[in-house]
Design an enzyme around this catalytic site. Structure first.
Site, PDB file in Angstrom:
ATOM      1  N   CYS A  72       0.878  -1.173   0.000  1.00  0.00           N
ATOM      2  CA  CYS A  72       0.000   0.000   0.000  1.00  0.00           C
ATOM      3  C   CYS A  72       0.916   1.223   0.000  1.00  0.00           C
ATOM      4  O   CYS A  72       2.116   1.093  -0.249  1.00  0.00           O
ATOM      5  CB  CYS A  72      -0.999  -0.024   1.160  1.00  0.00           C
ATOM      6  SG  CYS A  72      -0.296   0.122   2.819  1.00  0.00           S
ATOM      7  N   GLY A  75       2.758   0.750   3.299  1.00  0.00           N
ATOM      8  CA  GLY A  75       2.955  -0.657   3.681  1.00  0.00           C
ATOM      9  C   GLY A  75       2.378  -0.983   5.041  1.00  0.00           C
ATOM     10  O   GLY A  75       2.294  -2.158   5.425  1.00  0.00           O
ATOM     11  N   HIS A 105      14.240 -15.272  11.257  1.00  0.00           N
ATOM     12  CA  HIS A 105      13.786 -15.243  12.651  1.00  0.00           C
ATOM     13  C   HIS A 105      12.272 -15.357  12.803  1.00  0.00           C
ATOM     14  O   HIS A 105      11.794 -15.883  13.805  1.00  0.00           O
ATOM     15  CB  HIS A 105      14.234 -13.945  13.334  1.00  0.00           C
ATOM     16  CG  HIS A 105      15.703 -13.878  13.578  1.00  0.00           C
ATOM     17  ND1 HIS A 105      16.275 -12.958  14.424  1.00  0.00           N
ATOM     18  CD2 HIS A 105      16.736 -14.625  13.089  1.00  0.00           C
ATOM     19  CE1 HIS A 105      17.593 -13.119  14.455  1.00  0.00           C
ATOM     20  NE2 HIS A 105      17.902 -14.127  13.645  1.00  0.00           N
ATOM     21  N   ARG A 140      14.954 -21.448  19.476  1.00  0.00           N
ATOM     22  CA  ARG A 140      14.228 -20.289  19.996  1.00  0.00           C
ATOM     23  C   ARG A 140      13.326 -19.624  18.961  1.00  0.00           C
ATOM     24  O   ARG A 140      12.249 -19.140  19.311  1.00  0.00           O
ATOM     25  CB  ARG A 140      15.227 -19.269  20.545  1.00  0.00           C
ATOM     26  CG  ARG A 140      16.116 -18.606  19.517  1.00  0.00           C
ATOM     27  CD  ARG A 140      17.233 -17.801  20.175  1.00  0.00           C
ATOM     28  NE  ARG A 140      17.928 -16.909  19.259  1.00  0.00           N
ATOM     29  CZ  ARG A 140      18.836 -17.297  18.377  1.00  0.00           C
ATOM     30  NH1 ARG A 140      19.147 -18.584  18.265  1.00  0.00           N
ATOM     31  NH2 ARG A 140      19.431 -16.426  17.588  1.00  0.00           N
TER      32      ARG A 140
HETATM   33  C1  RB5 Z   1      -3.998   5.380   0.864  1.00  0.00           C
HETATM   34  O1  RB5 Z   1      -4.057   6.755   0.610  1.00  0.00           O
HETATM   35  C2  RB5 Z   1      -3.051   5.086   2.020  1.00  0.00           C
HETATM   36  O2  RB5 Z   1      -3.625   5.474   3.199  1.00  0.00           O
HETATM   37  C3  RB5 Z   1      -2.695   3.623   2.034  1.00  0.00           C
HETATM   38  O3  RB5 Z   1      -2.117   3.277   0.814  1.00  0.00           O
HETATM   39  C4  RB5 Z   1      -1.734   3.164   3.101  1.00  0.00           C
HETATM   40  O4  RB5 Z   1      -0.599   3.981   3.136  1.00  0.00           O
HETATM   41  C5  RB5 Z   1      -2.311   2.911   4.421  1.00  0.00           C
HETATM   42  O5  RB5 Z   1      -1.661   2.436   5.360  1.00  0.00           O
END
Ligand code: RB5
Length: 152
Positions: A72, A75, A105, A140
């Site tokens: 996104c 991210g 990990h 672990r």
């Molecule tokens: C979209 O505008 C934006 O909010 C989305 O891509 C993302 O960054 C959200 O976490």
């Protein structure tokens, strides 16, 4: 990234903020012999990142792919969405060291990128490391990863 014989399916999804990087990474994956399950979107139209994070988590739970890529704008939102599923370990990664540690990990099965925070070359490098690094199974790390699926 992988040999020509590789036929592993990698699921990939994004929102509009990750759309362009999704297409670049998808192309790169295909060129390196992976089968890509593209869960959308298929345009730059504004969409809601949880819908695509959940779709990718569902595809992994259903066995359509073992590993996935989510993107996104930052991210962050799409990784939060995917991680609401106890079978998903989605790691937001910014560099190759993070990608390697997410596998070694954390046995991460999804790697996440910010389409507005990472360049395509760095993302490609991270994805290659993510896909080619094994979990340090046993001991672990296994104990800790097991606890992630079974919150107290
Ligand atoms: C979209 O505008 C934006 O909010 C989305 O891509 C993302 O960054 C959200 O976490």
């Amino acid at each position: 990234m992988a040999s020509e014989e590789t036929s592993e399916t990698i699921a990939i999804a994004s929102d509009h903020g990750g759309f362009e990087l999704k297409n670049e990474l998808k192309q790169d994956l295909m060129e390196n012999g992976y089968t890509v399950l593209d869960l959308g979107p298929d345009s730059l139209e504004s969409v809601d990142y949880p819908d695509f994070g959940y779709a990718l988590a569902g595809a992994i739970k259903e066995g359509k792919a073992k590993r996935g890529v989510l993107i996104c704008g930052s991210g962050i939102g799409i990784s939060i969405a995917a991680n609401r599923d106890s079978e998903i370990r989605a790691a937001l990664v910014h560099d190759a060291l993070g990608a390697r540690l997410a596998r070694q990990h954390n046995d991460a099965n999804v790697v996440c990128f910010g389409g507005r925070t990472i360049g395509p070359e760095v993302a490609r490098d991270c994805l290659k490391v993510f896909l080619e690094t094994d979990f340090e199974d046993g001991g672990r790390h296994s104990r800790r990863v097991d606890k992630l699926s079974d919150p107290q």
